[in-house]
Design a protein around this motif. Structure first.
Motif, mmCIF file in Angstrom:
data_model
loop_
_atom_site.group_PDB
_atom_site.id
_atom_site.type_symbol
_atom_site.label_atom_id
_atom_site.label_comp_id
_atom_site.label_asym_id
_atom_site.label_seq_id
_atom_site.Cartn_x
_atom_site.Cartn_y
_atom_site.Cartn_z
ATOM 1 N N ALA A 171 0.830 -1.204 0.000
ATOM 2 C CA ALA A 171 0.000 0.000 0.000
ATOM 3 C C ALA A 171 0.865 1.255 0.000
ATOM 4 O O ALA A 171 0.571 2.227 -0.719
ATOM 5 N N ARG A 172 1.955 1.263 0.775
ATOM 6 C CA ARG A 172 2.845 2.432 0.813
ATOM 7 C C ARG A 172 3.489 2.650 -0.552
ATOM 8 O O ARG A 172 3.573 3.786 -1.037
ATOM 9 N N ALA A 173 3.934 1.564 -1.191
ATOM 10 C CA ALA A 173 4.545 1.699 -2.517
ATOM 11 C C ALA A 173 3.526 2.181 -3.544
ATOM 12 O O ALA A 173 3.810 3.064 -4.370
ATOM 13 N N ALA A 174 2.322 1.594 -3.507
ATOM 14 C CA ALA A 174 1.289 1.969 -4.472
ATOM 15 C C ALA A 174 0.868 3.417 -4.290
ATOM 16 O O ALA A 174 0.611 4.138 -5.270
ATOM 17 N N LEU B 174 -3.500 -0.408 -4.665
ATOM 18 C CA LEU B 174 -3.943 0.402 -3.539
ATOM 19 C C LEU B 174 -5.332 -0.034 -3.081
ATOM 20 O O LEU B 174 -5.592 -0.198 -1.882
ATOM 21 N N ARG B 175 -6.243 -0.238 -4.045
ATOM 22 C CA ARG B 175 -7.609 -0.655 -3.689
ATOM 23 C C ARG B 175 -7.613 -2.065 -3.092
ATOM 24 O O ARG B 175 -8.319 -2.340 -2.118
ATOM 25 N N LEU C 152 -4.646 2.256 6.981
ATOM 26 C CA LEU C 152 -5.905 2.449 6.260
ATOM 27 C C LEU C 152 -6.158 3.932 5.996
ATOM 28 O O LEU C 152 -6.594 4.308 4.891
ATOM 29 N N ARG C 153 -5.885 4.775 6.974
ATOM 30 C CA ARG C 153 -6.073 6.216 6.762
ATOM 31 C C ARG C 153 -5.142 6.735 5.673
ATOM 32 O O ARG C 153 -5.547 7.530 4.813
ATOM 33 N N SER C 154 -3.886 6.275 5.699
ATOM 34 C CA SER C 154 -2.942 6.694 4.661
ATOM 35 C C SER C 154 -3.405 6.237 3.289
ATOM 36 O O SER C 154 -3.295 6.976 2.298
ATOM 37 N N THR C 155 -3.931 5.016 3.223
ATOM 38 C CA THR C 155 -4.424 4.484 1.948
ATOM 39 C C THR C 155 -5.624 5.293 1.454
ATOM 40 O O THR C 155 -5.733 5.610 0.262
ATOM 41 N N ARG D 264 -6.270 8.411 2.077
ATOM 42 C CA ARG D 264 -5.796 9.707 1.576
ATOM 43 C C ARG D 264 -5.208 9.566 0.175
ATOM 44 O O ARG D 264 -5.443 10.398 -0.700
ATOM 45 N N ALA D 265 -4.452 8.493 -0.036
ATOM 46 C CA ALA D 265 -3.855 8.289 -1.358
ATOM 47 C C ALA D 265 -4.918 8.026 -2.411
ATOM 48 O O ALA D 265 -4.836 8.532 -3.538
ATOM 49 N N LEU D 266 -5.922 7.239 -2.063
ATOM 50 C CA LEU D 266 -7.006 6.969 -3.019
ATOM 51 C C LEU D 266 -7.735 8.257 -3.373
ATOM 52 O O LEU D 266 -8.095 8.485 -4.547
ATOM 53 N N ALA D 267 -7.974 9.102 -2.376
ATOM 54 C CA ALA D 267 -8.646 10.371 -2.652
ATOM 55 C C ALA D 267 -7.779 11.272 -3.526
ATOM 56 O O ALA D 267 -8.281 11.942 -4.445
#
Length: 670
Positions: free
Chosen positions: A615-618, A627-628, A658-661, A663-666
């Motif tokens: 997730a961090r790399a994606a 990421l999803r 999960l919060r970091s993910t 934010r990245a998705l948004a």
């Protein structure tokens, strides 16, 4: 302490301790073994008789100089963490591995519990700590006398126990020279004389052995008086009778019984008999829990034993041999994935030949083998699915899960505690179908612990408690996990199961990270990496340094520094580490390609941690499919700490990732 008082940096460079009084203060604090020594006591010990009026000030000056010498990089005005002021005096807060005398004691304790060949190496390691007499530059001072006598007695005992171990390995000739030098310096050691006579006798020098006992009597007469030294008389009677193995003398009664029983077995049991196959299977099962060497030997020979059983053409015999290896397994990555896959296929073949109407207990054992050995992806027979793809059924995993379920069902029906314990081990290995299984594993571990306790199955009680330790750590209940760790260590000591200590040592490093922060954890992890490097479990240790190095990265929000990983072997974790390091080095397109092809993390104790890494790399390069997928997988583990369920490392709360993910998705939403 084991020689003149001295100190060195980690790289081996000597530290300048200053004048003799400085070294004397250091020696006195070392003798206190971490306890506080009041300033008044230091003054009385350093100046026997009437101390000068400025003695207290002088002691404080000595301590200040020692602090500068021992911690040269400590910033000004920052309190010392090594030589501390506490209450009315000072204490030295040194780790046991940083003081030669304490390392000596710990190594001798390990040697005393080790089998003979391993013990010889450990006794050598312990004795190599000595550079001369204890606190050699303070001979004759009152404060050092008791510790000097105690450590010297331990050293003399270590020399003799090393010789005893050499005799037990058959290396009698190697023991002779060292024992002669030992007795020349310490002629009053009765055990040493018995060992020397025994070594000479076993080297084919019976006359010299008897002459040695005569000299020993003369040397010991003053110590024991006429008629003393009964051990010499027993040794002489044994040598004269031609008995090569002492009944109750240094090598020990158990070793003698073992040698005689093994010889009787070889004489009595015909070659190529089934009894030899069965006995070998039992021996390998017991050997696997004796320590690193035993585990490696058992793993190597188990494959050959199964092959030999299959060549007999006797289906039931082969099934019994394959299903006999119910050694508890707690780590979810196989030490030998290729060998594990072969065993799964052999067990499946045997189960198919027996058919559904075969003996149910035997069938349950074979199914348990399939479940245990199919840990992680060891039984995969096709290319692993990609992390970027939607989850799909994996036939080899479904087969292993069904095997575990049927094994438990059969064992419960048969009401066989040992069989059920083996089946529950398989159920544990197949409990990782998705992330977030810590609570379910805690329930499974509790059942296994109760079963093993009620039916005197100590190996599986250790396993049940290890499963609970991991699960409780994953759930953040460290007080309960600490209690399990203490119970595991007691069980392991009582039942001579040293490998359990590998897992409790790792857990305590994880615990240090949670309670004391990263600087303290760095030291704890460095120690545990070194101590467990040769534990015989490459599935656990290979690549572990990479996981440790990732801890501070993943517990924060920054990218890693690729240079920190340049000299580390990523082992089996390379596929999931590479995309993150590529992203961190600025190779965004390469990182995206790697993420597109990377397989999904194994279904094991580290799956949550590896999904966090992906997730961090994606997030770094905007790879939305991974990421999803990572977000969906981790959602089930929202109540856990990422990786802590392994008992090795923790990347912090899954909710943080999960919060970091999110934010990245948004940020990358179309």
């Amino acid at each position: 302490m084991l020689g003149p008082v001295a100190a060195w940096r980690v790289d081996g460079a000597p530290l300048p301790l200053g004048a003799p009084r400085h070294r004397e203060v250091l020696g006195r604090l070392l003798v206190a073994r971490g306890r506080v020594v009041p300033v008044g006591r230091l003054v009385a010990d350093l100046w026997e008789g009437e101390p000068p009026a400025a003695a207290v000030g002088a002691v404080r000056t000595f301590v200040a100089a020692l602090r500068r010498a021992l911690e040269p990089a400590r910033p000004a005005r920052r309190p010392s963490r090594l030589l501390v002021t506490e209450g009315p005096g000072y204490a030295l807060r040194a780790g046991r591995d940083t003081v030669d005398a304490w390392r000596f004691e710990d190594t001798t304790a390990r040697a005393a519990a080790a089998p003979p060949h391993a013990a010889v190496a450990l006794w050598d390691e312990a004795l190599a700590q000595w550079r001369g007499p204890v606190l050699a530059d303070f001979a004759g001072v009152a404060w050092a006398a008791a510790e000097q006598a105690r450590l010297e007695a331990l050293r003399l005992d270590a020399v003799e126990r090393r010789a005893d171990a050499l005799l037990a390995t058959g290396a009698a000739r190697d023991a002779v020279a060292d024992l002669r030098a030992h007795l020349a310096a310490h002629p009053g050691r009765e055990d040493g004389w018995v060992l020397l006579a025994t070594a000479l006798d076993r080297s084919g020098r019976r006359g010299e052995a008897l002459d040695t006992l005569l000299r020993a009597r003369r040397a010991l007469t003053g110590a024991y008086g006429p008629g003393g030294a009964a051990a010499l008389a027993r040794a002489e009677a044994r040598i004269l009778s031609g008995t090569t193995v002492p009944v109750a003398e240094p090598a020990g009664a158990a070793d003698g019984v073992w040698d005689r029983a093994a010889a009787a077995w070889d004489r009595s049991v015909p070659a190529r008999s089934r009894a030899r196959l069965y006995a070998t299977a039992g021996l390998l099962r017991d050997l696997a829990v004796t320590g690193a060497d035993g585990l490696e030997e058992a793993r190597e020979h188990r494959r050959d034993l199964v092959a030999a059983a299959e060549t007999t053409g006797d289906t039931e015999l082969a099934a019994r041999i394959i299903g006999s290896y119910d050694v508890p397994a707690v780590w979810t990555r196989a030490d030998d994935p290729g060998g594990a896959g072969e065993l799964v296929r052999a067990a499946a073949r045997a189960a198919a030949r027996l058919g559904p109407d075969g003996p149910p207990a035997l069938r349950a054992r074979l199914l348990s083998v399939v479940a245990v050995e199919s840990r992680g992806d060891a039984a995969a027979d096709t290319v692993l699915p990609r992390a970027a793809d939607a989850p799909a059924a994996e036939p080899w995993r479904l087969r292993a899960e069904r095997a575990a379920e049927e094994a438990v069902r059969l064992a419960r029906r048969l009401q066989d505690p040992a069989l059920l314990a083996f089946a529950l081990n398989g159920a544990f290995m197949q409990s990782f179908a998705g992330c977030g299984s810590a609570a379910r594993r805690d329930v499974l571990g509790a059942e296994l612990t109760r079963l093993a306790t009620d039916h005197q199955l100590p190996n599986h009680e250790v396993l049940g408690r290890l499963i609970r330790l991991q699960a409780l750590a994953g759930l953040g209940d460290f007080a309960a996990a600490d209690a399990q760790a203490e119970a595991i260590d007691r069980l392991a000591h009582r039942n001579e199961r040293p490998l359990a200590g590998v897992f409790t040592a790792w857990y305590r490093a994880l615990r240090r990270c949670e309670t004391d922060g990263r600087p303290a954890a760095r030291t704890a992890y460095a120690r545990v990496l070194a101590e467990t490097a040769d534990c015989g479990m490459p599935g656990l240790t290979r690549g572990a340094a990479v996981l440790v190095t990732l801890v501070p990265v993943m517990r924060g929000d920054a990218r890693p520094d690729p240079d920190d990983f340049a000299d580390l072997d990523p082992g089996p974790y390379r596929p999931w580490l590479d995309p993150l390091l590529l992203a961190a080095s600025g190779a965004a397109e390469q990182a995206r390609r790697a993420l597109t092809e990377v397989p999904r993390p194994p279904h094991d104790l580290l799956q949550e941690a590896l999904w966090c890494v992906l997730a961090r790399a994606a997030a770094s390069v905007g790879h939305l499919p991974v990421l999803r997928r990572a977000r969906a997988e981790l959602a089930a583990a929202a109540a856990e700490s990422a990786g802590a369920g392994s008992g090795l490392i923790s990347f912090g709360p899954v909710t943080h990732h999960l919060r970091s993910t999110d934010r990245a998705l948004a940020a990358h939403a179309p």
